[in-house]
Write a protein that holds these residues in place. Structure first.
Motif, PDB file in Angstrom:
ATOM      1  N   ARG A   1      13.441   8.242   1.669  1.00  0.00           N
ATOM      2  CA  ARG A   1      12.026   8.625   1.702  1.00  0.00           C
ATOM      3  C   ARG A   1      11.829   9.782   2.675  1.00  0.00           C
ATOM      4  NH1 ARG A   1       8.782   3.096   2.718  1.00  0.00           N
ATOM      5  NH2 ARG A   1       7.612   4.565   3.982  1.00  0.00           N
TER       6      ARG A   1
ATOM      7  N   VAL B   1      -3.330   7.213   6.074  1.00  0.00           N
ATOM      8  CA  VAL B   1      -4.291   7.743   5.107  1.00  0.00           C
ATOM      9  C   VAL B   1      -5.667   7.198   5.548  1.00  0.00           C
ATOM     10  CG1 VAL B   1      -4.910   7.740   2.654  1.00  0.00           C
ATOM     11  CG2 VAL B   1      -2.496   7.697   3.331  1.00  0.00           C
TER      12      VAL B   1
ATOM     13  N   PHE C   1      -0.887  -3.380   4.426  1.00  0.00           N
ATOM     14  CA  PHE C   1      -2.348  -3.388   4.504  1.00  0.00           C
ATOM     15  C   PHE C   1      -2.771  -4.774   4.959  1.00  0.00           C
ATOM     16  CE2 PHE C   1      -6.626  -4.175   3.099  1.00  0.00           C
ATOM     17  CZ  PHE C   1      -7.284  -2.982   3.306  1.00  0.00           C
TER      18      PHE C   1
ATOM     19  N   ARG D   1      -3.865  -2.064   8.171  1.00  0.00           N
ATOM     20  CA  ARG D   1      -3.150  -1.404   9.268  1.00  0.00           C
ATOM     21  C   ARG D   1      -4.104  -0.957  10.370  1.00  0.00           C
ATOM     22  NH1 ARG D   1       1.477   0.423   5.991  1.00  0.00           N
ATOM     23  NH2 ARG D   1       2.975   1.638   7.173  1.00  0.00           N
TER      24      ARG D   1
ATOM     25  N   GLN E   1      -9.826  -1.795   8.385  1.00  0.00           N
ATOM     26  CA  GLN E   1      -9.195  -2.293   7.151  1.00  0.00           C
ATOM     27  C   GLN E   1      -9.148  -3.822   7.153  1.00  0.00           C
ATOM     28  OE1 GLN E   1      -5.326  -0.544   6.362  1.00  0.00           O
ATOM     29  NE2 GLN E   1      -6.086   1.544   6.551  1.00  0.00           N
TER      30      GLN E   1
ATOM     31  N   PHE F   1       0.828   4.245  -2.800  1.00  0.00           N
ATOM     32  CA  PHE F   1       0.652   5.665  -2.451  1.00  0.00           C
ATOM     33  C   PHE F   1       1.805   6.505  -2.998  1.00  0.00           C
ATOM     34  CE2 PHE F   1      -2.149   4.452   1.339  1.00  0.00           C
ATOM     35  CZ  PHE F   1      -3.288   4.983   0.766  1.00  0.00           C
TER      36      PHE F   1
ATOM     37  N   TYR G   1      -0.797  13.100   4.844  1.00  0.00           N
ATOM     38  CA  TYR G   1      -0.777  12.049   5.874  1.00  0.00           C
ATOM     39  C   TYR G   1       0.575  11.342   5.880  1.00  0.00           C
ATOM     40  CZ  TYR G   1      -5.810  12.695   5.683  1.00  0.00           C
ATOM     41  OH  TYR G   1      -7.056  13.243   5.707  1.00  0.00           O
ATOM     42  N   ILE G   2       1.030  10.981   4.678  1.00  0.00           N
ATOM     43  CA  ILE G   2       2.289  10.241   4.577  1.00  0.00           C
ATOM     44  C   ILE G   2       3.444  11.053   5.155  1.00  0.00           C
ATOM     45  CG2 ILE G   2       3.970   9.265   2.936  1.00  0.00           C
ATOM     46  CD1 ILE G   2       1.621   8.453   1.187  1.00  0.00           C
TER      47      ILE G   2
ATOM     48  N   SER H   1       0.839  -1.211   0.000  1.00  0.00           N
ATOM     49  CA  SER H   1       0.000   0.000   0.000  1.00  0.00           C
ATOM     50  C   SER H   1       0.867   1.252   0.000  1.00  0.00           C
ATOM     51  CB  SER H   1      -0.961  -0.006   1.200  1.00  0.00           C
ATOM     52  OG  SER H   1      -0.272  -0.391   2.362  1.00  0.00           O
ATOM     53  N   GLY H   2       1.973   1.226   0.763  1.00  0.00           N
ATOM     54  CA  GLY H   2       2.852   2.394   0.812  1.00  0.00           C
ATOM     55  C   GLY H   2       3.443   2.696  -0.558  1.00  0.00           C
TER      56      GLY H   2
ATOM     57  N   ASP I   1       9.520  10.313   4.575  1.00  0.00           N
ATOM     58  CA  ASP I   1       8.987   9.884   5.871  1.00  0.00           C
ATOM     59  C   ASP I   1       9.957   8.969   6.617  1.00  0.00           C
ATOM     60  OD1 ASP I   1       8.566   7.763   4.107  1.00  0.00           O
ATOM     61  OD2 ASP I   1       6.595   7.248   4.912  1.00  0.00           O
TER      62      ASP I   1
ATOM     63  N   ARG J   1       5.515   7.281  13.118  1.00  0.00           N
ATOM     64  CA  ARG J   1       5.012   6.069  12.444  1.00  0.00           C
ATOM     65  C   ARG J   1       5.018   4.874  13.401  1.00  0.00           C
ATOM     66  NH1 ARG J   1       8.907   5.816   7.630  1.00  0.00           N
ATOM     67  NH2 ARG J   1       7.875   3.859   7.129  1.00  0.00           N
TER      68      ARG J   1
ATOM     69  N   THR K   1      -7.972   4.182   1.510  1.00  0.00           N
ATOM     70  CA  THR K   1      -7.021   3.066   1.447  1.00  0.00           C
ATOM     71  C   THR K   1      -7.736   1.773   1.047  1.00  0.00           C
ATOM     72  OG1 THR K   1      -5.819   4.166   3.208  1.00  0.00           O
ATOM     73  CG2 THR K   1      -5.230   1.889   2.776  1.00  0.00           C
TER      74      THR K   1
HETATM   75  P1  AMP Z   1       4.852   2.091   4.229  1.00  0.00           P
HETATM   76  O1  AMP Z   1       5.625   2.169   2.967  1.00  0.00           O
HETATM   77  O2  AMP Z   1       4.076   0.801   4.350  1.00  0.00           O
HETATM   78  O3  AMP Z   1       5.681   2.358   5.446  1.00  0.00           O
HETATM   79  O4  AMP Z   1       3.744   3.239   4.158  1.00  0.00           O
HETATM   80  C1  AMP Z   1       4.111   4.597   4.060  1.00  0.00           C
HETATM   81  C2  AMP Z   1       2.944   5.491   4.443  1.00  0.00           C
HETATM   82  O5  AMP Z   1       1.845   5.271   3.546  1.00  0.00           O
HETATM   83  C3  AMP Z   1       2.359   5.248   5.826  1.00  0.00           C
HETATM   84  O6  AMP Z   1       3.081   5.902   6.855  1.00  0.00           O
HETATM   85  C4  AMP Z   1       0.950   5.814   5.653  1.00  0.00           C
HETATM   86  O7  AMP Z   1       0.947   7.222   5.671  1.00  0.00           O
HETATM   87  C5  AMP Z   1       0.598   5.370   4.232  1.00  0.00           C
HETATM   88  N1  AMP Z   1      -0.030   4.028   4.266  1.00  0.00           N
HETATM   89  C6  AMP Z   1       0.483   2.875   3.760  1.00  0.00           C
HETATM   90  N2  AMP Z   1      -0.347   1.850   3.965  1.00  0.00           N
HETATM   91  C7  AMP Z   1      -1.415   2.341   4.632  1.00  0.00           C
HETATM   92  C8  AMP Z   1      -2.599   1.775   5.149  1.00  0.00           C
HETATM   93  N3  AMP Z   1      -2.862   0.466   5.046  1.00  0.00           N
HETATM   94  N4  AMP Z   1      -3.490   2.607   5.764  1.00  0.00           N
HETATM   95  C9  AMP Z   1      -3.253   3.916   5.862  1.00  0.00           C
HETATM   96  N5  AMP Z   1      -2.136   4.516   5.431  1.00  0.00           N
HETATM   97  C10 AMP Z   1      -1.215   3.739   4.815  1.00  0.00           C
END
Ligand code: AMP
Length: 218
Positions: free
Chosen positions: A163, A61, A88, A90, A94, A37, A54-55, A33-34, A165, A174, A66
C-alpha cells in the motif's frame, strides 16, 4: 455473543487480520473503512478522489465524508444481524455519530470493543513489511506471515502489493494521528464498560483466541 463490534488499535496492530477471522466466525460482515476508501480510489469515484490526498499523507479523511460512507454501508440489509467495524470510528465525532446511527437504525449500541495494543517499534516493522492482496484485501507480511508463493495471495491468487501509505514516512504519521485522534476513544469505550484489551504482540492465532474468549464474556 456481541454483534455490534468495533475493533480498536493503532495501524499495524492486526485489526484487519483479526476482523476478517472474527467476521467469519461470528457470521457478521467485516466493514473496513480503509478498504472501502481504497476500493473507491481504485475505481476513481468522487469519494475516492476526495479521499486520495488524505490517505496518501497518512491523515484522516474528514469526518462528514467518512460518517456518511459508513452510515450508507451499515444501513444495508447484510448488517441487520450485526457488524464488525474495522478502522471506524477513529475520532470522537465519529464515535458519537456511530452511536446515533445505530440507534436511528434500531441496532442497539456498540457492545464490544476489542482493543489490540502493540509497541510502536513493532508497528513500524509490521506495516512496512505488509503486503496486501489486490482483490480482497487479505494481508501478509514478508517476514512474519509470508504467502506460500511470493507476491501471490494464498486465498485468491491475486497480486500482493505494498500500500502506498505503508511507507516509513506515512506510517510514522499514521501512528501519530492515531495517538492524537483515535487513542481518546479507548477512554470513551472504557467508560461504557465495553472495552476489551488484547495484547497484539503475539501470534495471530493467540490474539484471535484472546479476543474470542473476551467476547464470550460479553
Ligand atoms: P486503514 O486501512 O484503516 O489503515 O485506513 C487507511 C487510511 O484510510 C487512513 O490512514 C485514513 O486516511 C483513511 N481512513 C480509514 N478509516 C478512516 C476513518 N474512520 N476516518 C478517517 N479516515 C479514515
Amino acid at each position: 455473543m456481541a454483534k455490534q463490534i468495533v475493533m480498536l488499535g493503532p495501524p499495524g496492530a492486526g485489526k484487519g487480520t483479526q476482523a476478517k477471522m472474527l467476521s467469519e466466525k461470528l457470521s457478521v460482515p467485516h466493514v473496513s473503512s480503509g478498504y472501502i476508501f481504497r476500493e473507491n480510489l481504485r475505481e476513481q469515484t468522487e469519494l475516492g478522489k476526495h479521499a486520495d490526498v488524505y490517505i496518501n499523507r497518512g491523515e484522516l479523511v474528514p469526518d462528514d465524508v467518512t460518517i456518511a460512507m459508513i452510515r450508507e454501508r451499515i444501513s444495508r440489509p447484510d448488517c441487520d444481524e450485526g457488524v464488525l467495524l474495522d478502522g471506524f470510528p477513529r475520532t470522537a465525532p465519529q464515535a458519537e455519530a456511530l452511536d446515533e446511527m445505530l440507534s436511528d437504525l434500531n441496532k442497539g449500541q456498540v457492545d464490544a470493543v476489542p482493543c489490540i495494543t502493540v509497541p510502536d517499534e513493532v508497528l513500524i516493522e509490521r506495516l512496512t513489511g505488509r503486503r496486501t492482496c489486490r482483490a480482497q484485501g487479505h494481508v501478509f507480511h514478508i517476514a512474519f506471515n509470508p504467502p506460500k508463493e511470493a507476491g501471490k495471495c494464498d486465498y485468491d491468487g491475486s497480486e500482493l502489493y505494498q500500500r502506498e501509505d505503508d511507507t516509513v514516512e506515512t506510517v510514522t504519521n499514521r501512528i501519530r494521528v492515531y495517538l492524537k485522534q483515535t487513542q481518546p476513544l479507548i477512554d470513551y469505550y472504557q467508560q461504557r464498560g465495553v472495552l476489551l484489551e488484547v495484547a497484539g504482540d503475539q501470534s495471530i492465532d493467540a490474539v484471535f483466541d484472546e479476543i474470542m474468549s473476551a467476547l464470550s464474556g460479553v
